[in-house]
Write a protein that holds these residues in place. Structure first.
Motif, PDB file in Angstrom:
ATOM      1  N   MET A   1      59.311   0.505  13.711  1.00 37.18           N
ATOM      2  CA  MET A   1      59.839   1.769  13.249  1.00 37.18           C
ATOM      3  C   MET A   1      60.998   2.145  14.164  1.00 37.18           C
ATOM      4  SD  MET A   1      57.976   5.503  13.089  1.00 37.18           S
ATOM      5  CE  MET A   1      57.721   5.752  14.824  1.00 37.18           C
ATOM      6  N   LYS A   2      62.103   2.536  13.557  1.00 33.50           N
ATOM      7  CA  LYS A   2      63.250   2.974  14.330  1.00 33.50           C
ATOM      8  C   LYS A   2      63.133   4.480  14.562  1.00 33.50           C
ATOM      9  CE  LYS A   2      67.109   1.053  13.351  1.00 33.50           C
ATOM     10  NZ  LYS A   2      68.400   0.698  12.742  1.00 33.50           N
ATOM     11  N   ALA A   3      63.412   4.914  15.782  1.00 38.57           N
ATOM     12  CA  ALA A   3      63.315   6.342  16.105  1.00 38.57           C
ATOM     13  C   ALA A   3      64.391   6.712  17.112  1.00 38.57           C
ATOM     14  CB  ALA A   3      61.948   6.674  16.679  1.00 38.57           C
ATOM     15  N   TYR A   4      64.729   7.972  17.136  1.00 38.45           N
ATOM     16  CA  TYR A   4      65.676   8.530  18.088  1.00 38.45           C
ATOM     17  C   TYR A   4      64.834   9.149  19.208  1.00 38.45           C
ATOM     18  CZ  TYR A   4      70.051  10.909  19.431  1.00 38.45           C
ATOM     19  OH  TYR A   4      71.170  11.340  20.084  1.00 38.45           O
ATOM     20  N   VAL A   5      64.757   8.464  20.337  1.00 32.99           N
ATOM     21  CA  VAL A   5      63.929   8.923  21.457  1.00 32.99           C
ATOM     22  C   VAL A   5      64.695  10.002  22.210  1.00 32.99           C
ATOM     23  CG1 VAL A   5      62.813   8.253  23.615  1.00 32.99           C
ATOM     24  CG2 VAL A   5      62.730   6.719  21.640  1.00 32.99           C
ATOM     25  N   ILE A   6      64.085  11.195  22.295  1.00 30.87           N
ATOM     26  CA  ILE A   6      64.754  12.326  22.934  1.00 30.87           C
ATOM     27  C   ILE A   6      64.148  12.694  24.282  1.00 30.87           C
ATOM     28  CG2 ILE A   6      65.674  13.276  20.803  1.00 30.87           C
ATOM     29  CD1 ILE A   6      63.317  15.197  20.687  1.00 30.87           C
ATOM     30  N   GLY A   7      62.975  12.150  24.601  1.00 29.35           N
ATOM     31  CA  GLY A   7      62.382  12.456  25.894  1.00 29.35           C
ATOM     32  C   GLY A   7      61.070  11.736  26.107  1.00 29.35           C
ATOM     33  N   LEU A   8      60.601  11.778  27.337  1.00 28.93           N
ATOM     34  CA  LEU A   8      59.308  11.187  27.675  1.00 28.93           C
ATOM     35  C   LEU A   8      58.687  11.943  28.836  1.00 28.93           C
ATOM     36  CD1 LEU A   8      59.572   9.245  30.481  1.00 28.93           C
ATOM     37  CD2 LEU A   8      60.918   7.922  28.881  1.00 28.93           C
ATOM     38  N   GLN A   9      57.363  11.826  28.940  1.00 34.67           N
ATOM     39  CA  GLN A   9      56.605  12.446  30.027  1.00 34.67           C
ATOM     40  C   GLN A   9      55.613  11.436  30.563  1.00 34.67           C
ATOM     41  OE1 GLN A   9      55.280  15.756  27.388  1.00 34.67           O
ATOM     42  NE2 GLN A   9      55.521  16.968  29.255  1.00 34.67           N
ATOM     43  N   ILE A  10      55.530  11.345  31.884  1.00 34.31           N
ATOM     44  CA  ILE A  10      54.499  10.533  32.521  1.00 34.31           C
ATOM     45  C   ILE A  10      53.788  11.422  33.523  1.00 34.31           C
ATOM     46  CG2 ILE A  10      54.017   8.565  34.017  1.00 34.31           C
ATOM     47  CD1 ILE A  10      56.479   7.183  32.830  1.00 34.31           C
ATOM     48  N   SER A  11      52.475  11.482  33.400  1.00 36.82           N
ATOM     49  CA  SER A  11      51.662  12.284  34.307  1.00 36.82           C
ATOM     50  C   SER A  11      50.589  11.379  34.908  1.00 36.82           C
ATOM     51  CB  SER A  11      51.023  13.442  33.536  1.00 36.82           C
ATOM     52  OG  SER A  11      50.233  14.227  34.390  1.00 36.82           O
ATOM     53  N   GLU A  12      50.600  11.258  36.224  1.00 42.05           N
ATOM     54  CA  GLU A  12      49.633  10.410  36.914  1.00 42.05           C
ATOM     55  C   GLU A  12      49.080  11.157  38.121  1.00 42.05           C
ATOM     56  OE1 GLU A  12      51.116   5.936  36.238  1.00 42.05           O
ATOM     57  OE2 GLU A  12      52.474   7.125  37.464  1.00 42.05           O
ATOM     58  N   GLY A  13      47.860  10.843  38.473  1.00 41.25           N
ATOM     59  CA  GLY A  13      47.249  11.478  39.630  1.00 41.25           C
ATOM     60  C   GLY A  13      45.763  11.220  39.677  1.00 41.25           C
ATOM     61  N   VAL A  14      45.073  12.086  40.412  1.00 44.54           N
ATOM     62  CA  VAL A  14      43.620  11.998  40.551  1.00 44.54           C
ATOM     63  C   VAL A  14      43.036  13.328  40.084  1.00 44.54           C
ATOM     64  CG1 VAL A  14      41.713  11.702  42.165  1.00 44.54           C
ATOM     65  CG2 VAL A  14      43.827  10.397  42.488  1.00 44.54           C
ATOM     66  N   ALA A  15      42.083  13.261  39.168  1.00 40.76           N
ATOM     67  CA  ALA A  15      41.455  14.472  38.637  1.00 40.76           C
ATOM     68  C   ALA A  15      40.664  15.176  39.745  1.00 40.76           C
ATOM     69  CB  ALA A  15      40.544  14.116  37.471  1.00 40.76           C
ATOM     70  N   LYS A  16      40.868  16.462  39.887  1.00 42.41           N
ATOM     71  CA  LYS A  16      40.159  17.233  40.904  1.00 42.41           C
ATOM     72  C   LYS A  16      38.657  17.279  40.645  1.00 42.41           C
ATOM     73  CE  LYS A  16      44.053  20.263  41.929  1.00 42.41           C
ATOM     74  NZ  LYS A  16      44.583  21.622  41.853  1.00 42.41           N
ATOM     75  N   ALA A  17      38.290  17.433  39.378  1.00 40.52           N
ATOM     76  CA  ALA A  17      36.875  17.595  39.030  1.00 40.52           C
ATOM     77  C   ALA A  17      36.070  16.313  39.231  1.00 40.52           C
ATOM     78  CB  ALA A  17      36.746  18.056  37.576  1.00 40.52           C
ATOM     79  N   THR A  18      36.654  15.160  38.863  1.00 44.49           N
ATOM     80  CA  THR A  18      35.890  13.908  38.906  1.00 44.49           C
ATOM     81  C   THR A  18      36.308  12.965  40.018  1.00 44.49           C
ATOM     82  OG1 THR A  18      37.415  12.775  37.407  1.00 44.49           O
ATOM     83  CG2 THR A  18      35.566  13.986  36.406  1.00 44.49           C
ATOM     84  N   GLY A  19      37.514  13.154  40.541  1.00 50.80           N
ATOM     85  CA  GLY A  19      38.028  12.244  41.554  1.00 50.80           C
ATOM     86  C   GLY A  19      38.520  10.922  40.983  1.00 50.80           C
ATOM     87  N   LYS A  20      38.558  10.812  39.649  1.00 51.92           N
ATOM     88  CA  LYS A  20      39.006   9.583  39.001  1.00 51.92           C
ATOM     89  C   LYS A  20      40.517   9.642  38.737  1.00 51.92           C
ATOM     90  CE  LYS A  20      34.661   8.606  36.681  1.00 51.92           C
ATOM     91  NZ  LYS A  20      34.002   8.354  35.397  1.00 51.92           N
ATOM     92  N   PRO A  21      41.180   8.494  38.869  1.00 50.30           N
ATOM     93  CA  PRO A  21      42.618   8.477  38.589  1.00 50.30           C
ATOM     94  C   PRO A  21      42.897   8.593  37.093  1.00 50.30           C
ATOM     95  CG  PRO A  21      41.847   6.275  39.115  1.00 50.30           C
ATOM     96  CD  PRO A  21      40.693   7.199  39.324  1.00 50.30           C
ATOM     97  N   TYR A  22      44.060   9.166  36.755  1.00 49.95           N
ATOM     98  CA  TYR A  22      44.480   9.254  35.369  1.00 49.95           C
ATOM     99  C   TYR A  22      45.952   8.871  35.271  1.00 49.95           C
ATOM    100  CZ  TYR A  22      46.548  13.768  36.589  1.00 49.95           C
ATOM    101  OH  TYR A  22      47.288  14.759  37.166  1.00 49.95           O
ATOM    102  N   SER A  23      46.346   8.409  34.102  1.00 55.25           N
ATOM    103  CA  SER A  23      47.717   8.015  33.828  1.00 55.25           C
ATOM    104  C   SER A  23      47.968   8.247  32.341  1.00 55.25           C
ATOM    105  CB  SER A  23      47.911   6.541  34.196  1.00 55.25           C
ATOM    106  OG  SER A  23      49.238   6.165  34.017  1.00 55.25           O
TER     107      SER A  23
END
Length: 105
Positions: free
Chosen positions: A1-23
């Protein structure tokens, strides 16, 4: 599929509640509107692995891209996710809604 990409977000870290990493990654696109009486583009957001989004590092956005989609199960629901991104350099073709034809004069 062809698309016009206008932006992106990357959020990474460690969850405070569980201590597990997220990405988490999100890709923001502008897709053409389809149907009688519709014109212009509308925004869409897709979940995407950050590793896939990093292919756009160093690319000025907005940019035309080919997106390969895949269906995945998330929280018991089937959703579409971006599996692969390829930048289309100097794309002369307009982005079109799937199944629509280009009108010629």
């Amino acid at each position: 599929m062809k698309a016009y990409v206008i932006g992106l977000q990357i959020s990474e870290g460690v969850a405070k509640a569980t201590g597990k990493p997220y990405s988490i990654g999100k890709l923001h696109t502008a897709l053409p509107m389809a149907g009688d009486g519709a014109r212009g583009m509308m925004g869409s957001e897709y979940q995407c692995e950050p590793a896939v989004l990093r292919k756009l590092d160093g690319i000025n956005l907005p940019a035309y891209c080919d997106l390969e989609m895949q269906d995945v199960m998330r929280w018991g629901k089937r959703v579409q996710e971006i599996a692969s991104i390829t930048v289309v350099p100097n794309d002369p073709q307009p982005v079109r809604a799937p199944g629509t034809a280009v009108k010629t004069a």
